[in-house]
Design an enzyme around this catalytic site. Structure first.
Site, short mmCIF file in Angstrom:
data_model
loop_
_atom_site.label_atom_id
_atom_site.label_comp_id
_atom_site.label_asym_id
_atom_site.label_seq_id
_atom_site.Cartn_x
_atom_site.Cartn_y
_atom_site.Cartn_z
N GLU A 75 18.02 8.35 -0.99
CA GLU A 75 17.42 9.63 -0.62
C GLU A 75 16.51 10.10 -1.76
O GLU A 75 15.41 10.57 -1.54
CB GLU A 75 18.51 10.69 -0.34
CG GLU A 75 17.90 12.02 0.11
CD GLU A 75 18.93 13.08 0.50
OE1 GLU A 75 20.05 12.73 0.87
OE2 GLU A 75 18.57 14.27 0.42
N ARG A 118 27.35 21.56 -0.66
CA ARG A 118 28.06 21.08 0.53
C ARG A 118 29.57 20.95 0.26
O ARG A 118 30.39 21.06 1.18
CB ARG A 118 27.47 19.76 1.04
CG ARG A 118 27.70 19.57 2.53
CD ARG A 118 27.02 18.31 3.06
NE ARG A 118 25.77 18.55 3.74
CZ ARG A 118 25.65 18.96 5.00
NH1 ARG A 118 26.71 19.21 5.74
NH2 ARG A 118 24.47 19.14 5.55
N GLU A 161 27.08 10.85 9.25
CA GLU A 161 28.04 11.05 8.17
C GLU A 161 29.47 11.38 8.62
O GLU A 161 30.43 10.95 7.99
CB GLU A 161 27.55 12.17 7.23
CG GLU A 161 26.31 11.80 6.45
CD GLU A 161 25.66 13.03 5.83
OE1 GLU A 161 25.06 13.83 6.57
OE2 GLU A 161 25.77 13.19 4.61
N1 MTE Z 1 24.29 3.71 8.85
C1 MTE Z 1 23.75 2.56 8.39
N2 MTE Z 1 23.91 1.44 9.11
N3 MTE Z 1 23.05 2.52 7.23
C2 MTE Z 1 22.88 3.65 6.45
O1 MTE Z 1 22.25 3.59 5.39
N4 MTE Z 1 23.36 6.05 6.20
C3 MTE Z 1 24.27 7.13 6.54
C4 MTE Z 1 24.40 7.26 8.06
N5 MTE Z 1 24.68 5.99 8.65
C5 MTE Z 1 23.46 4.88 6.91
C6 MTE Z 1 24.15 4.85 8.15
C7 MTE Z 1 23.85 8.42 6.01
S1 MTE Z 1 24.25 8.82 4.42
C8 MTE Z 1 23.17 9.33 6.77
S2 MTE Z 1 22.74 10.84 6.15
C9 MTE Z 1 22.76 9.02 8.14
O2 MTE Z 1 23.16 7.74 8.56
C10 MTE Z 1 21.24 9.13 8.22
O3 MTE Z 1 20.76 8.82 9.47
P1 MTE Z 1 20.81 9.87 10.69
O4 MTE Z 1 20.34 11.17 10.15
O5 MTE Z 1 19.90 9.25 11.65
O6 MTE Z 1 22.23 9.94 11.14
N1 HPA Z 2 22.47 16.68 3.17
C1 HPA Z 2 21.91 15.53 2.77
N2 HPA Z 2 20.88 15.46 2.00
C2 HPA Z 2 20.37 16.60 1.55
C3 HPA Z 2 20.90 17.83 1.91
C4 HPA Z 2 22.01 17.88 2.77
O1 HPA Z 2 22.54 18.92 3.13
N3 HPA Z 2 20.19 18.78 1.30
C5 HPA Z 2 19.26 18.13 0.57
N4 HPA Z 2 19.35 16.82 0.72
MO1 MOS Z 3 22.96 10.88 3.78
S1 MOS Z 3 24.16 11.16 2.14
O1 MOS Z 3 22.56 12.61 3.86
O2 MOS Z 3 21.61 10.15 3.09
#
Ligand code: MTE
Ligand code: HPA
Ligand code: MOS
Length: 764
Positions: free
Chosen positions: A240, A318, A720
């Site tokens: 990120e 968070r 998550e």
């Molecule tokens: N799933 C896979 N296969 N690979 C990833 O890197 N990242 C996770 C989750 N699932 C991830 C994953 C994290 S930390 C987040 S925040 C969300 O996917 C981000 O994607 P989304 O916002 O589309 O759920």
């Molecule tokens: N979640 C994940 N990533 C972030 C957030 C959050 O709430 N705020 C800033 N970066």
């Molecule tokens: Mo997920 S820790 O918000 O990339």
């Protein structure tokens, strides 16, 4: 010949991940698969070997003699600011006078081959004056070493509440960090273009963060930098913010040498140099009445943030948001401290500080249950959130599914029956014991930083009827691109194979928020939906003109136009061609910003989340009381997916997140020595779950709920939340150990509960 897989109708909620074929055939392109341009230079990064100290001298003499070395770059060569800090400007790209952690970049070497670059780095001679290192967050806190002022969330009246409590229990709970271990290590490939423009292919969750930071470091405007992201081999939060440094270095190298520059970290370097989930140490005090209602809860969280703030201030927030997990507590005072230590800056990791806070709450409940002489689940169930309650941050509890998922679990997998089986097994076995734990979860969806909750989509319909979509969403394995296809396919009522999802690119979609906070599909999906709705309206207007009917009588269905619900002979392609003849705009760019959310940081109150995700899981484990080894027999979950738009993908997220969370609680042990050196810096010493650590049975039930309109197609965010269930693994293990050794009561509840700790608990 490859057999063409039968086309899956667009709106079927189980469409396969659009990448599945290229993934299994090894054809998907990651940074290291990009065909290399002529003249490409390879990078190795020279980093600090001490955790804290002053740089006395750096000697590059031997390096420059080495054949194939083209350039050495350090802080002197930066045209703009030597600064990459995202929230707080406290992180140099290359250390200047001081170093603050082992693995901190000092310089980089560009060479004609990677092997030369890597060998050359070892020829750099650095003299340091070592200073004392701090790795413990509480020690840092006592010295006043904090990234930001501590923050407190409070609700109700504590003094009054403590007086009403029948039971008051205090304790400590610590969680270790977690290595992201994305399959694709950090990397970037930068190409110089004319007039000082740079294109950076990067494995980042935050293309704009990289663009903005590269512009600052290179001292050029953002429009001269194009960041392009095809996909990530996993991010999990680790990319990120922390993909930025490597992208900036590659861009800097390309700017200075006018040659393409590639930088890919080797696994051990990635583990050494990059930040991880923040370890936390915490203290708590919990108070209950006779009926087991939690009346009061107080906690202090000491976040081990590492040497720079990175995303830790947001992560800290968070932790506070999720401090009471899925429970209603009328009186709360929780305070979080972001402590500066001499380890790599820690960062986002699935759950973003939430899991760390929730672990403390679960530890408090477990300890209270033991003191009172009841099962944890009696306290958990008694205090579940419900509509009409309020979170400590002031948001009202609405559309709450905490009780529904608990009851759903009870119905499908009666907890009493599970307990009876376990009791019977434990009565019949001396050297094996079973334990169980229930884990309810609640997770807020939205970036806690309200302004970040926005996204855009650019949809082109080409003249042959095919469609190209760009969004801010980064595909990292979570299946977001597949969901974007589904959104467009459903609204335009076309087949999925007409749609292509383009790479995520800052020139096509500007000012992106990172793909994070589980909100990517919601934010970008809503933007895609908006753009497609506009295009659909334009197309229906074209059809209305041809058919000489009112637009309200028309619909698009399965690539045809319907007039008053009966099909006419205008197919999709004809319609597009007609639109071209009528000079209708077949492109649309849409912007979505989550409505209703707000948060006042001065008051620490507001309505920060679009909605919450709920669920309940039960864990069953068997431990081997001779060896301390253990196996999870089953994890059964009832989860609130809303109306899942893709059950295959959502189930994948559930299973992956669950096991990743269990790994954090069971076996992933990050060991830093007191000099800040990471001892578990390879897969031989850092154990992540493999197929043998996966529970023998994982049973996931989709709770039937309406879902929420703020979720795309009412399909709730799923990235998550599943990780949070993993916390249940710790408490199932604790239960099993206490079955063998009823006297075992850890001074501090400290995850992970490794087999070694289990063994010590059995005989401790
Ligand atoms: N799933 C896979 N296969 N690979 C990833 O890197 N990242 C996770 C989750 N699932 C991830 C994953 C994290 S930390 C987040 S925040 C969300 O996917 C981000 O994607 P989304 O916002 O589309 O759920
Ligand atoms: N979640 C994940 N990533 C972030 C957030 C959050 O709430 N705020 C800033 N970066
Ligand atoms: Mo997920 S820790 O918000 O990339």
């Amino acid at each position: 010949m490859v057999k063409k897989i039968k086309e899956i109708p667009t709106h079927i909620p189980s469409m396969k991940n659009i990448d599945s074929h290229s993934h299994v055939r090894g054809e998907s392109i990651y940074i290291d698969d990009i065909p290399e341009a002529q003249g490409t230079l390879y990078t190795a990064v020279c980093t600090s070997t001490i955790a804290h100290g002053k740089i006395i001298s750096v000697n590059y003499k031997e390096v420059l003699k080495k054949e194939g070395v083209i350039q050495i770059i350090n802080h002197h060569d930066i045209p703009g600011e030597n600064q990459i800090g995202g929230i707080i400007p406290d992180e140099p790209l290359f250390a200047d006078k001081e170093v603050h952690y082992q693995g901190q970049p000092i310089a980089m070497v560009l060479a004609t081959t990677e092997a030369i670059a890597r060998a050359a780095v070892h020829l750099i001679k650095i003299k340091y004056k070592e200073l004392p290192a701090i790795v413990d967050p509480i020690e840092a806190y006592k010295k006043g070493n904090l990234h930001i002022p501590s923050r407190t969330f409070s609700l109700g009246k504590m003094d009054k509440a403590w007086k009403q409590c029948e039971y008051i229990i205090e304790g400590k709970a610590d969680t270790d960090g977690q290595e992201h271990l994305y399959l694709e290590t950090q990397g970037a490939y930068a190409f110089p273009n004319e007039n000082g423009h740079i294109t950076i292919a990067s494995s980042t969750q935050g293309p704009t963060a990289l663009q903005r930071t590269a512009a600052k470091v290179l001292n050029i405007p953002m429009h001269k930098i194009e960041v392009d992201v095809r996909r990530l081999g996993g991010g999990f939060g680790g990319k990120e913010d922390q993909a930025t440094a490597w992208g900036v270095m590659a861009a800097l190298g390309a700017t200075i040498t006018r040659q393409p520059v590639k930088l890919i970290l080797h696994r051990m370097d990635d583990m050494k140099m990059t930040g991880k989930r923040n370890p936390y140490r915490s203290t708590y005090k919990i108070g209950l009445d006779k009926q087991l209602n939690i009346l009061a809860y107080e906690a202090d969280y000491y976040q081990n943030a590492g040497a720079a703030a990175d995303l830790s201030p947001a992560i800290l927030e968070r932790t506070l948001f999720h401090s009471t997990n899925a429970y209603y507590v009328p009186n709360v005072k929780v305070t979080a401290h972001s402590c500066i230590t001499n380890i790599p800056p820690n960062t986002a990791f699935r759950g973003f500080g939430g899991p760390q806070g929730m672990f403390v709450m679960e530890a408090a409940i477990a300890k209270a249950a033991r003191k009172i002489g009841v099962k944890s689940r009696a306290i958990q169930q008694q205090n579940l959130l419900n509509n009409g309650h309020v979170f400590p941050y002031g948001q009202k509890v609405e559309e709450c599914e905490a009780i529904a998922t608990w009851k759903g679990l009870e119905k499908k997998h009666p907890l009493k029956a599970i307990q009876q089986n376990i009791d019977q097994f434990n009565a019949e076995n001396i050297h094996y014991k079973k334990g169980m734990a229930v884990m309810p979860i609640c997770f807020g969806i939205s970036f806690t930083n309200t302004p970040m909750n926005n996204a855009r989509a650019l949809v082109h319909i080409y003249q042959d009827g095919s469609i190209g979509i760009s969004t801010a969403a980064v595909e990292m394995g979570q299946g977001v691109n597949t969901k974007m296809v589904q959104v467009a396919a459903k609204i335009l009522s076309v087949h999925a194979d007409r749609i292509k999802i383009e790479s995520t690119n800052t020139t096509r979609i500007a000012n992106t928020s990172p793909s994070a906070a589980s909100a990517t599909a919601d934010l970008n999906g809503k933007a895609v939906a908006m753009a497609c709705e506009v295009l659909k309206k334009r197309l229906l207007k074209v059809a209305a003109k041809i058919l000489k009917v009112k637009i309200t009588e028309l619909r698009l269905k399965d690539e045809r136009i319907l007039v008053k619900n009966s099909p006419v002979k205008i197919a999709w392609q004809t319609l597009i061609q007609e639109a071209m003849l009528q000079r209708v705009n077949l492109s649309e760019h849409a912007h979505y910003a989550t409505p209703k959310i707000h948060f006042d940081k001065n008051k620490e109150k507001g309505h920060p989340f679009a909605y919450h995700v709920y669920g309940t899981a039960v864990f069953e484990v068997t431990i081997d009381c001779i060896r301390g080894r253990y196996e999870f027999d089953a994890v059964k979950v009832v989860h609130d997916f809303g109306t899942s738009m893709n059950r295959i993908i959502d189930l994948g997220q559930m299973e992956g997140g669950l096991v990743q969370g269990m790994g954090w609680m069971m076996m992933e042990e990050l060991i830093y020595n007191k000099n800040g050196r990471l001892l578990s810096n390879a897969l031989s010493t850092y154990k992540i779950p493999d197929i043998y650590s996966v529970p023998k049975e994982v049973d996931v039930t989709f709770l039937n709920t309406d879902g929420n309109d703020m979720a795309i197609f009412k399909s709730k965010a799923v990235g998550e939340p599943p990780l949070l269930y993993g916390i249940g693994a710790y408490f199932a293990l604790l239960d099993a150990v206490q079955q063998f050794n009823p006297n075992f009561e850890p001074e501090t509840y400290h995850a992970p509960f490794t087999p070694e700790k289990v063994l010590m608990g059995l005989y401790g």
